[in-house]
Motif scaffolding. Structure first.
Motif, PDB file in Angstrom:
ATOM      1  N   ARG A 111     -20.423  57.532  41.440  1.00  0.00           N
ATOM      2  CA  ARG A 111     -20.408  56.987  40.083  1.00  0.00           C
ATOM      3  C   ARG A 111     -21.457  55.879  39.936  1.00  0.00           C
ATOM      4  N   GLU A 112     -21.577  55.035  40.931  1.00  0.00           N
ATOM      5  CA  GLU A 112     -22.601  53.987  40.893  1.00  0.00           C
ATOM      6  C   GLU A 112     -23.999  54.605  40.845  1.00  0.00           C
ATOM      7  N   GLN A 115     -24.718  55.851  37.388  1.00  0.00           N
ATOM      8  CA  GLN A 115     -25.023  54.752  36.467  1.00  0.00           C
ATOM      9  C   GLN A 115     -26.436  54.212  36.684  1.00  0.00           C
ATOM     10  N   SER A 118     -28.877  56.706  35.267  1.00  0.00           N
ATOM     11  CA  SER A 118     -28.807  56.661  33.811  1.00  0.00           C
ATOM     12  C   SER A 118     -29.576  55.453  33.275  1.00  0.00           C
ATOM     13  N   ALA A 119     -29.418  54.306  33.916  1.00  0.00           N
ATOM     14  CA  ALA A 119     -30.126  53.103  33.469  1.00  0.00           C
ATOM     15  C   ALA A 119     -31.631  53.254  33.646  1.00  0.00           C
ATOM     16  N   ARG A 130     -27.404  49.801  28.768  1.00  0.00           N
ATOM     17  CA  ARG A 130     -25.942  49.870  28.838  1.00  0.00           C
ATOM     18  C   ARG A 130     -25.412  51.236  28.398  1.00  0.00           C
ATOM     19  N   VAL A 132     -24.708  54.956  28.729  1.00  0.00           N
ATOM     20  CA  VAL A 132     -24.585  55.885  29.846  1.00  0.00           C
ATOM     21  C   VAL A 132     -25.028  57.267  29.377  1.00  0.00           C
ATOM     22  N   ASP A 134     -25.487  61.188  29.772  1.00  0.00           N
ATOM     23  CA  ASP A 134     -24.797  62.303  30.427  1.00  0.00           C
ATOM     24  C   ASP A 134     -25.652  63.553  30.264  1.00  0.00           C
TER      25      ASP A 134
END
Length: 203
Positions: A111-112, A115, A118-119, A130, A132, A134
């Motif tokens: 999950r990290e 993220q 994504s960033a 901020r 996210v 998908d």
């Protein structure tokens, strides 16, 4: 007494060398700037594509980690029930519980990673980090960009010939050649001076 009043008018000096060679130099410089712009655009598209594929990979890793955690949780539940019922060993239940804890940490790491990817992609797209992102694709799908029937050497040659950086360099070289021609043949070409003036005699 008598005198002369001369009112100067406009005068235009035209250098034939500049008229011939400067437009050629400007055209080559314009082509070089266009090629440079395409090169920058290609690099940005490549970076965004790689970042998106990394996001897809991170999502796939999270999906795999979640599935492994679900399987480990089910195994831990079954072995714990067997151990409590006296049909299984307590050591097996403890090992299954340990495996479930490991898989849970794998899910958190995945999950990290998602993220972070994504960033990174959001930053490239000038979006709020901020948010996210998908990806729509569950996995990276192979895309056929060029045919596999052509030999590798021919594909490499075609790619090098079509690189905008090469076109930019060629245009800059052509512009330098036009300047050299201007310096070489410019002194041999005449300059035209057009002048206009108004004069009169007064008493």
């Amino acid at each position: 007494g008598a005198g002369t009043v001369v009112v100067p008018g406009a005068s235009v000096r035209s250098d034939l060398a500049d008229a011939i060679f400067l437009p050629l130099v400007a055209r080559q410089n314009s082509r070089a700037r266009e090629a440079e712009s395409r090169a920058v655009q290609n690099n940005v598209l490549l970076s965004v594509t790689i970042a998106y594929l990394e996001l897809v990979r991170a999502k796939a890793e999270l999906t795999i980690a979640e599935e492994a955690y679900a399987n480990a949780s089910e195994l831990a539940r079954v072995t714990d029930e067997f151990a409590k019922a006296g049909e299984g060993l307590q050591s097996d239940a403890e090992r299954a519980a340990g495996e479930r804890a490991i898989r849970e940490r794998d899910v958190e790491r995945a999950r990290e990673g998602l993220q972070v990817r994504s960033a990174q992609l959001a930053e490239m797209l000038r979006l709020d980090p901020r948010v996210v992102l998908d990806p729509l694709d569950a996995a990276a799908i192979p895309l056929e960009i060029v045919t596999e029937e052509k030999p590798l050497a021919e594909l490499i040659g075609t790619a090098l010939e079509n690189r905008p950086e090469l076109e930019q360099s060629q245009s800059l070289v052509h512009a330098a050649c036009e300047r050299l021609r201007q310096a070489k043949y410019g002194p041999l070409l005449p300059s035209v001076l057009l002048g206009f003036s108004v004069g009169g005699f007064g008493g």
